[in-house]
Design an enzyme around this catalytic site. Structure first.
Site, PDB file in Angstrom:
ATOM      1  N   ASP A 154       0.861  -1.376   0.098  1.00 39.19           N
ATOM      2  CA  ASP A 154       0.003  -0.166   0.012  1.00 39.19           C
ATOM      3  C   ASP A 154       0.734   1.156   0.132  1.00 39.19           C
ATOM      4  O   ASP A 154       1.930   1.145   0.605  1.00 39.19           O
ATOM      5  CB  ASP A 154      -0.882  -0.080   1.185  1.00 39.19           C
ATOM      6  CG  ASP A 154      -1.893   1.260   1.156  1.00 39.19           C
ATOM      7  OD1 ASP A 154      -2.993   1.092   0.492  1.00 39.19           O
ATOM      8  OD2 ASP A 154      -1.741   2.068   1.759  1.00 39.19           O
ATOM      9  N   ILE A 155       0.355   2.290  -0.808  1.00 38.83           N
ATOM     10  CA  ILE A 155       1.436   3.412  -0.999  1.00 38.83           C
ATOM     11  C   ILE A 155       1.035   4.239   0.358  1.00 38.83           C
ATOM     12  O   ILE A 155      -0.366   4.587   0.675  1.00 38.83           O
ATOM     13  CB  ILE A 155       0.896   4.222  -2.326  1.00 38.83           C
ATOM     14  CG1 ILE A 155       1.279   3.530  -3.373  1.00 38.83           C
ATOM     15  CG2 ILE A 155       1.775   5.578  -2.319  1.00 38.83           C
ATOM     16  CD1 ILE A 155       0.921   4.064  -4.691  1.00 38.83           C
ATOM     17  N   GLU A 175      -4.801   2.551  -4.433  1.00 36.92           N
ATOM     18  CA  GLU A 175      -3.264   2.514  -4.162  1.00 36.92           C
ATOM     19  C   GLU A 175      -2.555   1.222  -3.585  1.00 36.92           C
ATOM     20  O   GLU A 175      -1.567   1.177  -3.076  1.00 36.92           O
ATOM     21  CB  GLU A 175      -3.037   3.617  -3.114  1.00 36.92           C
ATOM     22  CG  GLU A 175      -3.314   3.449  -1.694  1.00 36.92           C
ATOM     23  CD  GLU A 175      -4.723   3.870  -1.399  1.00 36.92           C
ATOM     24  OE1 GLU A 175      -4.886   4.176  -0.183  1.00 36.92           O
ATOM     25  OE2 GLU A 175      -5.592   4.094  -2.326  1.00 36.92           O
TER      26      GLU A 175
END
Length: 334
Positions: free
Chosen positions: A203-204, A246
């Site tokens: 996950d960003i 994301e």
């Protein structure tokens, strides 16, 4: 004249060396529509056209005088109605009572010519049929070739469509549906062989802040660049996919927990070290490795990888957490 010769199934004409008809049978008279006095003591050439007279002089007389006979001479004679009747003439020279005679047998070839014409016509029709068949075969081959070409095009189109259906439009990575299919295959293989595999959920970090600060266009660039880094640093055979928003996932075949941690940390550092245009971008990673205790269910594996990802977020982000480490520390986050 002998009765049998008089009514023989062919014409008979006996002429002198000068060409005067000395005798003729009834069969010839009937075929030509003449009476005996119309022919006998008349010159045989009176029954011929000019062209036939020339041929008679240039072929019949020389050969019968040289060889004593002529065979299968095609000649046309005029009947009582002035019609040209074709005959095959066989002639032989003989001497009787001190005189030279030319005896001729004439077989009418009207039927034969009709048959020959029919045969020629049949041959032409056969040739035409064969030509049409060859044309049809050539056209059929062309059609088959066209069908094969269209089938090839269709297969290529289907391949492209399949690829598009399995590809995330923004990042070019595989999409969630493709990933889930591969995860099911990997679980099935694991249940049969016991060979371990690992799953990453990535996950960003603070992606909402990236969008809010720099705009969604830059957010899309970040998603694309992160996808590129993941794809570049993935090993051959690893599956990299965009899971949604994301969030990304990776599926690593034949990978134990220790190997998965090293690989995940290498990817985390590659994202962190990337030359970002704006504020630095980092990712958090959660890992789950298939074990004997794992239920035969992809949902369980995803849930546990997600719990490990949550722990990475809770513990400061930009880090890697394996689900097994959470178990050692106590109950994992739900």
């Amino acid at each position: 004249m002998d009765v049998r010769l008089n009514y023989a199934p062919c014409g008979y004409v006996s002429i002198t060396h000068e060409g005067i008809v000395a005798d003729v049978n009834q069969t010839f008279l009937d075929m030509m529509g003449y009476r005996q006095e119309d022919v006998v003591q008349k010159h045989f050439e009176t029954l011929m056209s000019t062209a036939n007279k020339l041929m008679f002089h240039s072929y019949f007389y020389p050969y019968i005088n040289l060889d004593g006979h002529v065979e299968e001479l095609l000649i046309r004679l005029k009947n009582s109605r002035g019609e040209s009747v074709p005959f095959i003439l066989n002639g032989r020279k003989s001497e009787r009572e001190g005189r030279e005679w030319l005896d001729c047998v004439l077989v009418q070839v009207g039927k034969r010519i009709d048959y020959e014409m029919e045969l020629r016509l049949a041959n032409k029709q056969i040739e035409k049929a064969y030509w049409e068949k060859d044309q049809a075969l050539a056209e059929l081959q062309h059609i088959y070739a066209e069908i094969e070409r269209k089938q090839t095009e269709l297969m290529e189109i289907n391949t492209v469509l399949l690829e598009l259906s399995n590809t995330d439009k923004l990042t070019g990575l595989k999409n969630r549906r493709f990933f889930q299919e591969k995860l099911e295959e990997e679980l099935k293989l694991y249940s049969q062989t016991g060979i371990p595999f690992s799953l990453f959920m990535l996950d960003i970090d603070h992606f909402k802040r990236v969008n809010d600060t720099w705009g969604h266009a830059y957010g899309d660039e970040v998603l694309f660049d992160v996808a590129s880094v993941l794809q570049t640093h993935a090993r051959e055979g690893d599956i990299v996919a965009r899971y949604g928003g994301e969030e990304f996932v990776m599926l690593l075949s034949r990978t134990k927990a220790s190997e998965a941690k090293v690989c995940a940390d290498r990817i985390r550092r590659a994202v962190s070290d990337f030359s970002w245009k704006e504020d630095g971008v980092t990712i958090s990673i959660g890992i789950m490795t298939a074990t004997d205790a794992l239920e035969d269910n992809e949902a369980t594996l995803l849930e546990q990888a997600d719990q490990a990802l949550y722990a990475s977020k809770e513990n400061g982000r930009n880090r890697v957490t394996h689900y097994e480490d959470l178990k050692l520390q106590g109950s994992p986050h739900s």
